[in-house]
Scaffold this motif. Structure first.
Motif, PDB file in Angstrom:
ATOM      1  N   GLY A   1     -61.678  14.511  14.864  1.00  0.00           N
ATOM      2  CA  GLY A   1     -60.554  14.503  14.042  1.00  0.00           C
ATOM      3  C   GLY A   1     -60.213  15.629  13.380  1.00  0.00           C
ATOM      4  N   ASN A   2     -59.915  15.513  12.077  1.00  0.00           N
ATOM      5  CA  ASN A   2     -59.334  16.678  11.115  1.00  0.00           C
ATOM      6  C   ASN A   2     -60.426  17.841  11.012  1.00  0.00           C
ATOM      7  OD1 ASN A   2     -61.011  15.435   9.188  1.00  0.00           O
ATOM      8  ND2 ASN A   2     -59.200  14.987   8.110  1.00  0.00           N
ATOM      9  N   LEU A   3     -61.620  17.642  11.472  1.00  0.00           N
ATOM     10  CA  LEU A   3     -62.762  18.559  11.366  1.00  0.00           C
ATOM     11  C   LEU A   3     -62.767  19.450  12.667  1.00  0.00           C
ATOM     12  CD1 LEU A   3     -65.800  16.293  10.377  1.00  0.00           C
ATOM     13  CD2 LEU A   3     -64.312  17.532   8.776  1.00  0.00           C
ATOM     14  N   ASP A   4     -61.735  19.022  13.502  1.00  0.00           N
ATOM     15  CA  ASP A   4     -61.755  20.129  14.653  1.00  0.00           C
ATOM     16  C   ASP A   4     -61.342  21.364  14.231  1.00  0.00           C
ATOM     17  OD1 ASP A   4     -61.673  20.852  17.360  1.00  0.00           O
ATOM     18  OD2 ASP A   4     -59.790  20.063  17.801  1.00  0.00           O
ATOM     19  N   GLY A   5     -62.078  22.390  14.700  1.00  0.00           N
ATOM     20  CA  GLY A   5     -61.801  23.958  14.375  1.00  0.00           C
ATOM     21  C   GLY A   5     -62.601  24.444  13.297  1.00  0.00           C
ATOM     22  N   LEU A   6     -63.139  23.334  12.524  1.00  0.00           N
ATOM     23  CA  LEU A   6     -63.856  23.875  11.305  1.00  0.00           C
ATOM     24  C   LEU A   6     -65.554  23.643  11.526  1.00  0.00           C
ATOM     25  CD1 LEU A   6     -62.010  21.853   8.545  1.00  0.00           C
ATOM     26  CD2 LEU A   6     -62.017  24.202   9.042  1.00  0.00           C
ATOM     27  N   GLY A   7     -66.032  23.424  12.687  1.00  0.00           N
ATOM     28  CA  GLY A   7     -67.269  23.214  12.848  1.00  0.00           C
ATOM     29  C   GLY A   7     -68.109  24.617  12.571  1.00  0.00           C
ATOM     30  N   PRO A   8     -67.716  25.640  13.015  1.00  0.00           N
ATOM     31  CA  PRO A   8     -68.515  26.832  12.868  1.00  0.00           C
ATOM     32  C   PRO A   8     -68.608  27.083  11.123  1.00  0.00           C
ATOM     33  CG  PRO A   8     -67.049  27.303  14.594  1.00  0.00           C
ATOM     34  CD  PRO A   8     -66.569  25.826  13.904  1.00  0.00           C
ATOM     35  N   LEU A   9     -67.468  26.969  10.504  1.00  0.00           N
ATOM     36  CA  LEU A   9     -67.373  27.382   9.026  1.00  0.00           C
ATOM     37  C   LEU A   9     -68.470  26.079   8.439  1.00  0.00           C
ATOM     38  CD1 LEU A   9     -66.730  28.615   6.248  1.00  0.00           C
ATOM     39  CD2 LEU A   9     -64.767  27.287   6.422  1.00  0.00           C
ATOM     40  N   LEU A  10     -68.571  24.914   8.824  1.00  0.00           N
ATOM     41  CA  LEU A  10     -69.140  23.875   8.129  1.00  0.00           C
ATOM     42  C   LEU A  10     -70.637  23.949   8.564  1.00  0.00           C
ATOM     43  CD1 LEU A  10     -66.941  20.786   8.781  1.00  0.00           C
ATOM     44  CD2 LEU A  10     -67.278  22.185   6.593  1.00  0.00           C
ATOM     45  N   THR A  11     -70.993  24.569   9.762  1.00  0.00           N
ATOM     46  CA  THR A  11     -72.358  24.507  10.414  1.00  0.00           C
ATOM     47  C   THR A  11     -72.782  25.696   9.607  1.00  0.00           C
ATOM     48  OG1 THR A  11     -71.798  23.917  12.328  1.00  0.00           O
ATOM     49  CG2 THR A  11     -73.728  25.163  11.971  1.00  0.00           C
ATOM     50  N   GLY A  12     -72.127  26.769   9.269  1.00  0.00           N
ATOM     51  CA  GLY A  12     -72.887  28.069   8.316  1.00  0.00           C
ATOM     52  C   GLY A  12     -72.796  27.613   6.907  1.00  0.00           C
ATOM     53  N   LEU A  13     -71.984  26.673   6.434  1.00  0.00           N
ATOM     54  CA  LEU A  13     -72.280  26.205   5.077  1.00  0.00           C
ATOM     55  C   LEU A  13     -73.448  25.299   4.857  1.00  0.00           C
ATOM     56  CD1 LEU A  13     -68.608  25.076   4.200  1.00  0.00           C
ATOM     57  CD2 LEU A  13     -69.987  27.187   3.177  1.00  0.00           C
ATOM     58  N   VAL A  14     -73.746  24.632   6.191  1.00  0.00           N
ATOM     59  CA  VAL A  14     -75.165  23.551   5.728  1.00  0.00           C
ATOM     60  C   VAL A  14     -76.263  24.677   5.919  1.00  0.00           C
ATOM     61  CG1 VAL A  14     -75.368  22.740   8.173  1.00  0.00           C
ATOM     62  CG2 VAL A  14     -76.029  21.340   6.312  1.00  0.00           C
ATOM     63  N   VAL A  15     -75.975  25.715   6.666  1.00  0.00           N
ATOM     64  CA  VAL A  15     -77.342  26.712   6.938  1.00  0.00           C
ATOM     65  C   VAL A  15     -77.491  27.145   5.506  1.00  0.00           C
ATOM     66  CG1 VAL A  15     -78.012  28.632   7.752  1.00  0.00           C
ATOM     67  CG2 VAL A  15     -77.212  26.918   9.256  1.00  0.00           C
ATOM     68  N   GLY A  16     -76.691  27.708   4.791  1.00  0.00           N
ATOM     69  CA  GLY A  16     -76.793  28.496   3.369  1.00  0.00           C
ATOM     70  C   GLY A  16     -77.047  27.310   2.591  1.00  0.00           C
ATOM     71  N   ALA A  17     -76.706  26.155   2.603  1.00  0.00           N
ATOM     72  CA  ALA A  17     -77.237  25.007   1.623  1.00  0.00           C
ATOM     73  C   ALA A  17     -78.677  24.793   1.735  1.00  0.00           C
ATOM     74  CB  ALA A  17     -76.360  23.706   1.556  1.00  0.00           C
TER      75      ALA A  17
END
Length: 247
Positions: free
Chosen positions: A164-180
């Motif tokens: 859904g609306n997460l399309d295209g945000l995957g790389p950024l969100l993955t980077g954020l979970v790695v940092g967290a």
């Protein structure tokens, strides 16, 4: 239930696979260079440990997001054997191509750490190891959980066809979970989540202390997340990957 495709060894000679391996090598090299380089810079500056942890976490957040984006269209931008095994466990990647990616990622990590060692004048390459008071079982469990959250995010934001609306945000969100995850687990296990990220520094430094933890934990966590998400949360007709025998 998704089937795991074995694939064929002819994949190694296919143009699309060769292009993917080149891009995966470059993306993983740049990821490790920035990630390990940030850890080396933090050690050299010798400042507040909390600031250093945040510095390293943010460096990984940024480089993971960018390198996944850079490699996504050609190699998928895995950067990580645990991501590769997670996709393989969900039937999205063949076993043969997974093994090729693993070799590629490990070589890229070693090359990045060797270059860092050279350009920093022989500065020590920090390895992932368990903190004082953290046992092997605790370290493995921590790495399983952290890597599970990483792969769960990858599947939810990049693999699931109904993202859904997460399309295209995957790389950024993955980077954020790695940092967290680095902020949460860094002081205890180092929060590797990535056997290749741990392999390069260990190889160059010759220090293999606790190294097995950073294979067992991430591979279990990544494989488990891929299997669970693919089979319980994705609804689609399974299309067998080209090749092939399945397990």
């Amino acid at each position: 239930m998704a089937k795991i495709a074995f694939g064929t060894f002819q994949e190694a000679y296919q143009p699309d696979c060769l292009r993917a391996l080149v891009v995966e090598f470059i993306a993983t090299f740049l990821f490790v260079f920035a990630g390990v380089g940030a850890a080396m810079a933090s050690d050299k500056l010798n400042g507040d440990p909390l600031v250093g942890l945040f510095f390293v976490a943010m460096a990984h957040t940024l480089v993971v997001a960018v390198m996944i984006s850079a490699g996504f269209r050609i190699s998928g931008g895995h950067l990580n054997p645990a991501v590769t095994i997670g996709l393989c466990a969900g039937g999205n990647f063949t076993v043969v191509r997974s093994l090729l990616y693993w070799i590629d990622q490990l070589l890229a990590s070693v090359a990045a750490c060797a270059l860092l060692n050279f350009v920093t004048g022989g500065l020590a390459t920090p390895i992932h190891s368990l903190a004082s008071g953290v046992g092997s079982l605790q370290g493995v469990l921590l790495e399983i959980i952290l890597t599970f959250s990483l792969l769960f995010t990858v599947y939810a934001t990049m693999v699931d066809p109904k993202k859904g609306n997460l399309d295209g945000l995957g790389p950024l969100l993955t980077g954020l979970v790695v940092g967290a995850n680095i902020m949460a687990g860094g002081p205890f296990s180092g929060a590797s989540m990535n056997p290749a990220r741990s392999f390069g520094p260990a190889f160059i430094s010759g220090d293999w202390t606790d190294h097995w933890v950073y294979w067992v934990g991430p591979l279990i966590g990544g494989g488990l997340a891929g299997f669970i998400y693919e089979n319980f949360f994705i609804v689609r007709s399974y299309v067998q990957l080209a090749g092939e025998d399945t397990f």
